[in-house]
Write an enzyme that holds these catalytic residues in place. Structure first.
Site, PDB file in Angstrom:
ATOM      1  N   ARG A 239     -55.828 -11.098 -56.487  1.00 19.50           N
ATOM      2  CA  ARG A 239     -56.036 -10.172 -55.372  1.00 19.50           C
ATOM      3  C   ARG A 239     -54.976 -10.353 -54.295  1.00 19.50           C
ATOM      4  O   ARG A 239     -54.435  -9.390 -53.756  1.00 19.50           O
ATOM      5  CB  ARG A 239     -57.428 -10.367 -54.762  1.00 19.50           C
ATOM      6  CG  ARG A 239     -57.688  -9.470 -53.542  1.00 19.50           C
ATOM      7  CD  ARG A 239     -59.080  -9.662 -52.961  1.00 19.50           C
ATOM      8  NE  ARG A 239     -59.387 -11.006 -52.550  1.00 19.50           N
ATOM      9  CZ  ARG A 239     -59.046 -11.543 -51.369  1.00 19.50           C
ATOM     10  NH1 ARG A 239     -58.353 -10.849 -50.491  1.00 19.50           N
ATOM     11  NH2 ARG A 239     -59.397 -12.782 -51.065  1.00 19.50           N
TER      12      ARG A 239
ATOM     13  N   HIS B 259     -51.907 -11.929 -54.543  1.00 22.75           N
ATOM     14  CA  HIS B 259     -50.484 -12.072 -54.846  1.00 22.75           C
ATOM     15  C   HIS B 259     -49.913 -11.198 -55.960  1.00 22.75           C
ATOM     16  O   HIS B 259     -48.695 -11.122 -56.068  1.00 22.75           O
ATOM     17  CB  HIS B 259     -50.183 -13.534 -55.180  1.00 22.75           C
ATOM     18  CG  HIS B 259     -50.476 -14.467 -54.055  1.00 22.75           C
ATOM     19  ND1 HIS B 259     -49.793 -14.435 -52.854  1.00 22.75           N
ATOM     20  CD2 HIS B 259     -51.402 -15.439 -53.926  1.00 22.75           C
ATOM     21  CE1 HIS B 259     -50.274 -15.355 -52.047  1.00 22.75           C
ATOM     22  NE2 HIS B 259     -51.257 -15.979 -52.666  1.00 22.75           N
TER      23      HIS B 259
ATOM     24  N   LYS C 125     -53.582 -12.046 -41.649  1.00 25.29           N
ATOM     25  CA  LYS C 125     -52.900 -13.163 -42.290  1.00 25.29           C
ATOM     26  C   LYS C 125     -51.428 -13.079 -41.892  1.00 25.29           C
ATOM     27  O   LYS C 125     -50.825 -12.007 -41.919  1.00 25.29           O
ATOM     28  CB  LYS C 125     -53.060 -13.077 -43.813  1.00 25.29           C
ATOM     29  CG  LYS C 125     -52.477 -14.256 -44.548  1.00 25.29           C
ATOM     30  CD  LYS C 125     -52.774 -14.180 -46.038  1.00 25.29           C
ATOM     31  CE  LYS C 125     -52.163 -15.387 -46.752  1.00 25.29           C
ATOM     32  NZ  LYS C 125     -52.363 -15.304 -48.200  1.00 25.29           N
TER      33      LYS C 125
ATOM     34  N   ASN D 165     -47.665 -13.211 -46.492  1.00 26.39           N
ATOM     35  CA  ASN D 165     -48.185 -13.153 -47.857  1.00 26.39           C
ATOM     36  C   ASN D 165     -47.091 -12.616 -48.765  1.00 26.39           C
ATOM     37  O   ASN D 165     -46.310 -11.751 -48.374  1.00 26.39           O
ATOM     38  CB  ASN D 165     -49.411 -12.244 -47.938  1.00 26.39           C
ATOM     39  CG  ASN D 165     -50.102 -12.378 -49.281  1.00 26.39           C
ATOM     40  OD1 ASN D 165     -50.690 -13.404 -49.589  1.00 26.39           O
ATOM     41  ND2 ASN D 165     -49.999 -11.345 -50.099  1.00 26.39           N
ATOM     42  N   THR D 166     -47.063 -13.140 -49.988  1.00 23.05           N
ATOM     43  CA  THR D 166     -46.094 -12.698 -50.981  1.00 23.05           C
ATOM     44  C   THR D 166     -46.806 -11.983 -52.114  1.00 23.05           C
ATOM     45  O   THR D 166     -47.767 -12.515 -52.677  1.00 23.05           O
ATOM     46  CB  THR D 166     -45.308 -13.901 -51.546  1.00 23.05           C
ATOM     47  OG1 THR D 166     -44.641 -14.562 -50.466  1.00 23.05           O
ATOM     48  CG2 THR D 166     -44.298 -13.459 -52.586  1.00 23.05           C
TER      49      THR D 166
ATOM     50  N   ARG E  20     -44.601 -10.160 -43.627  1.00 19.61           N
ATOM     51  CA  ARG E  20     -44.767 -11.031 -42.451  1.00 19.61           C
ATOM     52  C   ARG E  20     -45.300 -10.201 -41.294  1.00 19.61           C
ATOM     53  O   ARG E  20     -44.844  -9.084 -41.049  1.00 19.61           O
ATOM     54  CB  ARG E  20     -43.436 -11.658 -42.061  1.00 19.61           C
ATOM     55  CG  ARG E  20     -43.023 -12.751 -42.996  1.00 19.61           C
ATOM     56  CD  ARG E  20     -42.117 -13.764 -42.318  1.00 19.61           C
ATOM     57  NE  ARG E  20     -41.985 -14.934 -43.143  1.00 19.61           N
ATOM     58  CZ  ARG E  20     -41.122 -15.070 -44.141  1.00 19.61           C
ATOM     59  NH1 ARG E  20     -40.320 -14.089 -44.435  1.00 19.61           N
ATOM     60  NH2 ARG E  20     -41.076 -16.185 -44.842  1.00 19.61           N
TER      61      ARG E  20
ATOM     62  N   HIS F  27     -52.800 -20.739 -56.979  1.00 24.27           N
ATOM     63  CA  HIS F  27     -52.170 -20.841 -55.659  1.00 24.27           C
ATOM     64  C   HIS F  27     -50.686 -20.549 -55.805  1.00 24.27           C
ATOM     65  O   HIS F  27     -50.030 -21.121 -56.669  1.00 24.27           O
ATOM     66  CB  HIS F  27     -52.382 -22.240 -55.078  1.00 24.27           C
ATOM     67  CG  HIS F  27     -51.606 -22.505 -53.835  1.00 24.27           C
ATOM     68  ND1 HIS F  27     -51.933 -21.926 -52.625  1.00 24.27           N
ATOM     69  CD2 HIS F  27     -50.507 -23.260 -53.610  1.00 24.27           C
ATOM     70  CE1 HIS F  27     -51.059 -22.344 -51.709  1.00 24.27           C
ATOM     71  NE2 HIS F  27     -50.200 -23.147 -52.290  1.00 24.27           N
TER      72      HIS F  27
END
Length: 140
Positions: free
Chosen positions: A29, A31, A61, A64-65, A100, A132
């Site tokens: 979800r 990445h 957040k 995220n990548t 970002r 992760h």
């Protein structure tokens, strides 16, 4: 007594399996986005995806990548030899988008800036599944 121990062992194993699946689902979800969405949305990609993937509530957040490759390719990384930190790397550089948060306010509405690149992806794995996203890099 032996039956009780066996029952508890099986229960704990089942719970560990369920937890692993939940962590893998969360990884997917947060990445993995192997769709044509990034091309369709352009500059709005990060704002749309971060909200759609539930990473903007109750707070935004910070970063995220998203990896634009099939989930199976990230699972395949878990079969590679881990590095000294126990992380597994993909065998080829993948298309990614790093989102970002703009500004310092972490309260919605969230406004993101996206940067696209091709990087190797390092993941932590449990039971052969990525759980992760550790980092990305231009080198393996």
């Amino acid at each position: 007594m032996a039956g009780w121990v066996l029952c508890m062992t099986l229960l704990l194993a089942a719970l560990a399996g369920v937890l692993g699946q939940l962590q893998y689902s969360r990884f997917l979800r947060q990445h993995v986005d192997y769709s044509q969405m990034s091309a369709q949305l352009g500059l709005r990609y990060c704002n749309t995806m971060m909200a759609r993937r539930q990473m903007t509530n109750p707070v935004c957040k910070y970063t995220n990548t998203f990896v634009h490759a099939p989930a199976a390719d990230l699972v395949a990384a878990c079969s590679q030899v881990p590095n000294s930190n126990g992380m597994y790397s993909t065998t080829y550089a993948m298309s990614i988008t790093v989102c970002r948060l703009r500004g310092g306010n972490t309260q919605p509405p969230c406004n993101y800036r996206g940067r696209q690149a091709r990087h190797y992806v390092r993941v932590a794995c449990q039971r052969g599944l990525p759980v992760h996203l550790d980092s990305t890099s231009t080198t393996p």
